[in-house]
Scaffold this motif. Sequence first.
Motif, mmCIF file in Angstrom:
data_model
loop_
_atom_site.group_PDB
_atom_site.id
_atom_site.type_symbol
_atom_site.label_atom_id
_atom_site.label_comp_id
_atom_site.label_asym_id
_atom_site.label_seq_id
_atom_site.Cartn_x
_atom_site.Cartn_y
_atom_site.Cartn_z
ATOM 1 N N ASN A 171 -23.006 0.923 29.711
ATOM 2 C CA ASN A 171 -23.417 0.601 31.070
ATOM 3 C C ASN A 171 -22.794 -0.710 31.560
ATOM 4 O O ASN A 171 -22.429 -0.832 32.736
ATOM 5 N N LEU A 172 -22.663 -1.685 30.664
ATOM 6 C CA LEU A 172 -22.031 -2.948 31.044
ATOM 7 C C LEU A 172 -20.576 -2.734 31.464
ATOM 8 O O LEU A 172 -20.122 -3.244 32.489
ATOM 9 N N ILE A 173 -19.845 -1.964 30.659
ATOM 10 C CA ILE A 173 -18.437 -1.699 30.972
ATOM 11 C C ILE A 173 -18.321 -0.862 32.241
ATOM 12 O O ILE A 173 -17.430 -1.079 33.068
ATOM 13 N N ASN A 174 -19.247 0.086 32.415
ATOM 14 C CA ASN A 174 -19.234 0.887 33.651
ATOM 15 C C ASN A 174 -19.449 0.017 34.881
ATOM 16 O O ASN A 174 -18.853 0.260 35.945
ATOM 17 N N GLU A 175 -20.300 -0.995 34.756
ATOM 18 C CA GLU A 175 -20.525 -1.908 35.881
ATOM 19 C C GLU A 175 -19.256 -2.692 36.211
ATOM 20 O O GLU A 175 -18.939 -2.924 37.381
ATOM 21 N N MET A 176 -18.529 -3.114 35.168
ATOM 22 C CA MET A 176 -17.255 -3.817 35.393
ATOM 23 C C MET A 176 -16.253 -2.888 36.089
ATOM 24 O O MET A 176 -15.539 -3.293 37.017
ATOM 25 N N ALA A 199 -10.915 -3.179 44.578
ATOM 26 C CA ALA A 199 -9.666 -2.506 44.952
ATOM 27 C C ALA A 199 -9.791 -1.837 46.315
ATOM 28 O O ALA A 199 -8.794 -1.687 47.034
ATOM 29 N N GLY A 200 -11.001 -1.436 46.676
ATOM 30 C CA GLY A 200 -11.237 -0.802 47.965
ATOM 31 C C GLY A 200 -11.577 -1.776 49.076
ATOM 32 O O GLY A 200 -12.083 -1.376 50.122
ATOM 33 N N ASN A 201 -11.323 -3.081 48.822
ATOM 34 C CA ASN A 201 -11.533 -4.129 49.832
ATOM 35 C C ASN A 201 -12.998 -4.334 50.209
ATOM 36 O O ASN A 201 -13.306 -4.702 51.347
ATOM 37 N N ALA A 202 -13.885 -4.079 49.248
ATOM 38 C CA ALA A 202 -15.298 -4.366 49.505
ATOM 39 C C ALA A 202 -15.506 -5.880 49.568
ATOM 40 O O ALA A 202 -14.659 -6.661 49.115
ATOM 41 N N ASN A 203 -16.652 -6.304 50.125
ATOM 42 C CA ASN A 203 -16.980 -7.727 50.212
ATOM 43 C C ASN A 203 -17.163 -8.287 48.797
ATOM 44 O O ASN A 203 -18.094 -7.919 48.084
ATOM 45 N N ALA A 204 -16.279 -9.200 48.395
ATOM 46 C CA ALA A 204 -16.271 -9.676 47.012
ATOM 47 C C ALA A 204 -17.543 -10.438 46.651
ATOM 48 O O ALA A 204 -18.018 -10.355 45.513
ATOM 49 N N LYS A 205 -18.099 -11.192 47.592
ATOM 50 C CA LYS A 205 -19.333 -11.925 47.301
ATOM 51 C C LYS A 205 -20.453 -10.962 46.916
ATOM 52 O O LYS A 205 -21.190 -11.196 45.948
ATOM 53 N N ILE A 206 -20.557 -9.872 47.664
ATOM 54 C CA ILE A 206 -21.607 -8.885 47.390
ATOM 55 C C ILE A 206 -21.332 -8.175 46.072
ATOM 56 O O ILE A 206 -22.239 -7.960 45.262
ATOM 57 N N VAL A 207 -20.064 -7.814 45.839
ATOM 58 C CA VAL A 207 -19.709 -7.090 44.620
ATOM 59 C C VAL A 207 -20.040 -7.918 43.383
ATOM 60 O O VAL A 207 -20.682 -7.426 42.434
ATOM 61 N N PHE A 208 -19.639 -9.189 43.362
ATOM 62 C CA PHE A 208 -19.861 -10.009 42.169
ATOM 63 C C PHE A 208 -21.330 -10.391 42.003
ATOM 64 O O PHE A 208 -21.817 -10.492 40.869
ATOM 65 N N PHE A 209 -22.040 -10.579 43.103
ATOM 66 C CA PHE A 209 -23.465 -10.891 42.970
ATOM 67 C C PHE A 209 -24.223 -9.662 42.469
ATOM 68 O O PHE A 209 -25.090 -9.773 41.594
ATOM 69 N N ASP A 210 -23.878 -8.505 42.992
ATOM 70 C CA ASP A 210 -24.501 -7.269 42.513
ATOM 71 C C ASP A 210 -24.188 -7.051 41.035
ATOM 72 O O ASP A 210 -25.071 -6.660 40.256
ATOM 73 N N LEU A 211 -22.949 -7.352 40.639
ATOM 74 C CA LEU A 211 -22.565 -7.232 39.230
ATOM 75 C C LEU A 211 -23.407 -8.167 38.366
ATOM 76 O O LEU A 211 -23.920 -7.760 37.305
ATOM 77 N N SER A 212 -23.576 -9.391 38.815
ATOM 78 C CA SER A 212 -24.335 -10.359 38.011
ATOM 79 C C SER A 212 -25.794 -9.942 37.852
ATOM 80 O O SER A 212 -26.384 -10.128 36.775
ATOM 81 N N TRP A 222 -21.808 -18.680 41.618
ATOM 82 C CA TRP A 222 -20.700 -18.160 40.800
ATOM 83 C C TRP A 222 -20.010 -17.011 41.532
ATOM 84 O O TRP A 222 -18.772 -16.932 41.550
ATOM 85 N N SER A 223 -20.788 -16.138 42.148
ATOM 86 C CA SER A 223 -20.228 -15.001 42.884
ATOM 87 C C SER A 223 -19.373 -15.473 44.056
ATOM 88 O O SER A 223 -18.300 -14.912 44.316
ATOM 89 N N GLU A 224 -19.822 -16.505 44.737
ATOM 90 C CA GLU A 224 -19.052 -17.042 45.860
ATOM 91 C C GLU A 224 -17.747 -17.664 45.371
ATOM 92 O O GLU A 224 -16.704 -17.540 46.027
ATOM 93 N N ASN A 225 -17.793 -18.330 44.233
ATOM 94 C CA ASN A 225 -16.570 -18.910 43.662
ATOM 95 C C ASN A 225 -15.575 -17.810 43.288
ATOM 96 O O ASN A 225 -14.367 -17.934 43.549
ATOM 97 N N MET A 226 -16.065 -16.743 42.685
ATOM 98 C CA MET A 226 -15.185 -15.635 42.292
ATOM 99 C C MET A 226 -14.599 -14.955 43.520
ATOM 100 O O MET A 226 -13.463 -14.467 43.484
ATOM 101 N N ALA A 227 -15.341 -14.933 44.596
ATOM 102 C CA ALA A 227 -14.857 -14.282 45.823
ATOM 103 C C ALA A 227 -13.686 -15.035 46.443
ATOM 104 O O ALA A 227 -12.935 -14.470 47.247
#
Length: 375
Positions: free
Chosen positions: A340-345, A353-366, A279-284
Amino acid sequence: MKFSDIEGHEEVKMRLREMVDNDRLPHALLLHGPSGTGKLKMARALVTYLHCENRTPEGDSCGRCPSCLQHASLNHVDLHFSFPTLKKNSQDPAPSIDYISQWREFLEESPYADFTEWLLKLGKPNGQPVIYVGEGISLGRELSYTARASKHKTAIVWLPERFQDSCANKLLKLIEEPYPDTKIILVSNNSREILPTIFSRLQRIEMKRLSPEETARALAKEYKGFSEEVISDVAEICEGSVLKGKELLEGTSNEKMLNEFMTLMRLAFQRKVGELKQWSENMAGIGREEQMRFLRYFSRMLRENFLMNFGIDELNVMTSKEKSFSKNFSKFVNASNVTNLINEMDRASKDIAGNANAKIVFFDLSLSVIILLRS
């Protein structure tokens, strides 16, 4: 565009009128504030008022003189627009004039300047348009000519935070050594991202968020098919942004966003880490602007689910499909985890927004959602 066409911001309107009436409008002015508050509309109204040949006693443009009619059709000879574009090829300087037909359509269809709509006009919803150096050269050339139909030639620059560095240097020269009959109005959604060398040389006026009452009036003008009660409810939760209100009323992409929200929450609750990685890879792969829209939607849905626990229907503004899912899911969003959930979002949004690696960001979020849903 007239001042009377814009909801709210009465103090800003008064200040701009006084600047024009007293011939004290600065050669470079920045209108800045949150997206969806009418800044681009205000810039257009200001330039129309500046050029109007018969201003009204109430302090507005007349709407009838040749100058006002030309502004209404976005064809005034002494008004130039600069805005983010996409290069067609590696050699293309991508000046705004090449996209002027799409720009006129955009302003007619989205007067509050929805950036997502502009991406669609450019034909690349996942694109990253910027204002290239070619635009700086083109604008400098246009502003070097004498005003043709009025006392002042003007330029409206939308989103200067998207300047290419080399373009910013071109504009800096125009700001530091202005032509005497030139006025440049810059419109920014995020003034903190404007290069400091430019920002420090601008006179600035902040346009703050609209009140719920002002937002409701703006939405009511555009969406006559909705009841006053629905519009009022939406205005209360859209944070003073007409664009957010529009998105809620129209349900723009809500079904797709809802499906992604449901997928994230179901997989996180079931602790299916492998599927969450996919799912994280798809979102990326959907593009940064769309990713941030999804995260804003996720935050709203978490708030709505938390409010649903109070059992007061009037507190919720959701579609029937959103309510159907939330009826069973809302009990897992409670006082112990909602913040905490909203803070994670929010943290994920800042990282994207800071151009971080999206795969890592969304997987960490999940992974964070897995832990928090059980708390």
